[in-house]
Design a protein around this motif. Structure first.
Motif: not given
Length: 768
Positions: A402-410
């Motif tokens: 998901r976008r929120s989790r992807l952003e945190t990972m990046l």
């Protein structure tokens, strides 16, 4: 200037800061030691002191003194907007011109930059997220780093992933520290750091290996706080207790909840009971947040009912109480939140009302931790293959996140040097990167230990303040003499039958709107699906209904056990059936309903269709049958997975019991469908034993990946297709749970194409 003169000047600034016209206010010795280290010796300092100790006084007084000596502006990295607003107002009292750059004042950014460049700004407050905004990082930060006179990192525990509120953006401070001119002092402050977090923060800020660094760590007792725990049987008792006892609590305060839904429910109920309260959550509009803060500061409300969105930085010295409607998962986070109370008064009440839903909520937040290595590698590969920077919307369809989790990972990968954020999106650096599984596992174990400690706090018969102080490694921890255990004076759990009845009635009220999907997600062509823009009106689902939200304290508490991954499949319980029938009756009679008498209302449904499920077929089939029976509607049949049709599976209640699974059948054990097709339960199931249907897997990730799996997967068996075409009218589409709405959207599309007039989703639960 002599040390004595410097001390006198510092006390004068403090008097202005606190509004003392006599000029007699004096710094405490430990505050003075920090200021002396920063101003006279230009050292780096880490200050770990309790809330209310006066950490902001240290950096404002130091700022005034450094500015008088020709130093550049102070840069304060601050995590929350509420804190920034408080700090700007406090600085002005001391004659310090403070400005801020954050997401809520974009229209002022150019003006603020010009003021910084002209040298008229004494303090610039920025959010950690700004530090890696390409424009800010490339255009503003280099000049700022070259002119900064003092760098302040507030709420510094956010730097450490051992802390309770880790934010990867904070770690970018290492770059800013490296770019500072020699001799620029640095101050890091926090009220909630145990020994492990303190050491980690010191290392990250470059103070750990600096023998000249100053670490000021004080005792964490809060002499004004009286801690207590009140165990009540259920959510209705907790609501009733609040309604009857809120006025007894001193002054105005904060009621913390664990979820947005709970905050909204508690707010609505207390208002209904005549209390002046306001809701404050991550979904609250910025203007409404500002108004809620102002109302609490001015004592125009008895309480803000808030999630952790209000957690750090809200400064109201006379806050009289903090009540937790549900237990946080960490005693460190709990200490942080209760520390908002009693900063400028002699006595404040702190009360924990734990609930049965707490553990499920903890599991959900634990399930969104750092992704597995496979998903990280997939993301890095996608960036490496791209011939241009990929924005989050462009990258999201290519990975199952998901976008929120992807952003945190990046952000974590950016800090680790594996990716870099540029204009237009993200690029890979090509640098080698190692998945630190040992560290991530250790952090997970730390979180689990914190949860055990929070359970112990709620049940201990020893001093509660001493317990919290020990969790923060306070060597001076001792019995406080004020808490319910020390005094033997626990609050009464008694509530009146009338209040309890009202609370039960409110929590028993069923019915939540399910809004349909109207736009296809961006990036579908990247995963091979030629869909974009608006979903044609003739293929959309209509607005639907759910019995409740999984995050509710009312029906959510009833539905979570029913839909949990470990729960056995079976016929829908009678109380749930009765509630669903009530929701249907209200729906029919409501505005635009088929029994409302509204000339513009929709026609009566002509039949019931059930959704495919590999995990809860009996529940959904029986729910559809009950609805058909009570509504005197034909049960038209069930949507199937294409693979099941190919395998000759007959989708009936009896046949569904024998569907094969990897590891057994539905009779042997119950697994978890990773999507919202036919089941999910509380979304903390990521750590549950995986048991996937052989034929189908819907990713629990982003919208594009879900649609990729769903496209062509849901079909109508011939008998259902014929029945829908012949019925030629609205149909009720029955499922157990929806998380994103995409399964309902695809099912509705299939039904509308088969001739259904409208598709009215009816589910037991929604996640939000």
């Amino acid at each position: 200037m002599s040390n004595e003169d410097l001390r006198t000047a510092a006390d004068t600034v403090l008097s202005r800061l606190v509004g003392d016209p006599t000029g007699r206010t004096r710094l405490r010795e430990d505050q003075w030691h920090a200021i002396e280290a920063l101003v006279a010796h230009r050292r780096r300092a880490l200050v770990v002191q309790r809330t209310g100790w006066g950490k902001s006084a240290v950096y404002f007084v130091a700022t005034a003194l450094l500015r008088e000596r020709g130093s550049g502006p102070t840069v304060i990295v601050s995590p929350l907007l509420a804190l920034m607003r408080n700090q700007v107002e406090a600085a002005s009292r001391a004659g310090i011109h403070a400005r801020t750059i954050n997401s809520s004042n974009t229209e002022e950014w150019d003006t603020v930059r010009a003021e910084v460049a002209s040298g008229t700004v004494d303090v610039l407050l920025v959010s950690p997220e700004r530090l890696n905004n390409p424009d800010f990082r490339d255009q503003v930060l280099p000049e700022l780093s070259a002119t900064t006179g003092l760098l302040v990192v507030d709420e510094a525990h956010c730097i450490s992933d051992w802390g309770h509120d880790f934010r990867p953006d904070y770690r970018r401070l290492r770059t800013m520290l490296a770019d500072l001119r020699p001799g620029v002092p640095v101050l890091a402050t926090t009220a909630t750091a145990n020994a492990r977090v303190t050491a980690d923060v010191a290392e990250q800020l470059g103070t750990g290996g600096n023998s000249d660094a100053l670490v000021l760590r004080g005792p964490l007792d809060r002499e004004s706080l009286s801690l207590g725990v009140l165990r009540l049987p259920d959510a209705a008792h907790r609501l009733a207790w609040l309604a009857e006892h809120l006025r007894e609590l001193p002054g105005s305060g904060i009621i913390y909840t664990l979820t947005v839904a709970a905050a909204e429910e508690v707010t609505a109920f207390l208002r209904q009971c005549g209390h002046t309260v306001a809701s404050y959550t991550g979904k609250t509009e910025n203007a409404d947040r500002q108004q809620a803060e102002d109302d609490l500061l001015a004592n125009r409300v008895k309480a803000l009912v808030a999630t952790s969105a209000l957690g750090m930085g809200f400064d109201k010295p006379d806050l009289g109480f903090v009540v937790h409607f549900g237990s946080p998962s960490s005693p460190i986070a709990y200490y942080q939140q209760v520390g908002r109370a009693g900063r400028g008064v002699d006595h404040a009440e702190v009360l924990l009302l734990p609930g049965p839903e707490d553990e499920a909520i903890w599991k959900y937040f634990a399930s969104v931790a750092f992704p597995p290595e496979e998903q990280v590698r997939r993301t890095l590969d996608a960036l490496a293959r791209a011939d241009r920077p990929l924005s989050l919307p462009a990258l999201e369809p290519l990975v199952e996140l998901r976008r929120s989790r992807l952003e945190t990972m990046l952000k974590v990968l950016d800090v680790d040097g594996a990716v870099h954020r540029v204009k237009g999106g993200w690029v890979t650096t090509g640098e080698p990167w190692t998945y630190d599984a040992e560290r991530y596992d250790w952090v997970t174990r730390q979180r689990e230990a914190e949860q055990r400690a929070m359970r112990a706090y709620a049940s201990t018969d020893e001093c509660r303040m001493e317990f919290l102080r020990r969790q923060l490694d306070d060597e001076e921890a001792a019995p406080c003499g004020r808490c319910d255990n020390c005094t033997g004076r626990a609050r009464s759990a008694a509530v009146s039958e009338s209040a309890l009845g009202t609370a039960r009635g409110e929590l028993g009220r069923a019915g939540v709107d399910v809004e349909p999907r109207k736009m296809w997600p961006t990036g579908l062509p990247a995963v091979g699906i030629d869909l974009k823009g608006r979903i044609p009106a003739q293929e959309q689902a209509a607005s639907g209904k759910a019995l409740g939200r999984l995050s509710d304290i009312g029906w959510g508490n009833r539905l979570r056990p029913l839909l949990a991954p470990q729960s056995a499949d079976g016929p829908v319980p009678d109380d749930v059936v009765r509630a669903v029938v009530g929701v249907l009756a209200d729906w029919a009679k409501g505005p635009g309903g088929w029994a409302s008498g509204d000339p513009g209302g929709r026609p009566r449904p002509v039949g019931v269709v059930t959704m495919a499920s590999h995990t809860r077929p009996r529940l959904i089939q029986s729910l559809g049958a009950h609805i058909a029976e009570v509504g005197r509607l034909p049960l038209l049949g069930g949507i199937l997975y294409a693979e099941d049709i190919a395998a000759g599976v007959e989708y009936t209640e009896d046949a569904a019991a024998g569907i094969e699974y990897e590891g057994g059948t539905v009779d042997d054990t119950v697994g978890t469908d990773p999507g919202d097709v036919g089941s999910s339960g509380w979304p903390g199931q990521a750590n549950a034993p995986a048991l996937r249907p052989k034929a189908m897997r819907i990713p629990r990730s982003n919208s594009a990946q879900r649609l990729k799996a769903l496209e062509g997967a849901l079909v109508l068996p011939p008998s259902l297709s014929t029945a829908v075409e012949q019925a030629s009218g609205p149909v009720l589409l029955v499922d157990d749970y929806t998380e994103t709405g995409w399964t309902l959207a695809i099912a509705a599309r299939v039904l509308r194409r088969a001739g259904a007039g409208e598709v009215l989703p009816l589910v037991l639960a929604v996640q939000s």
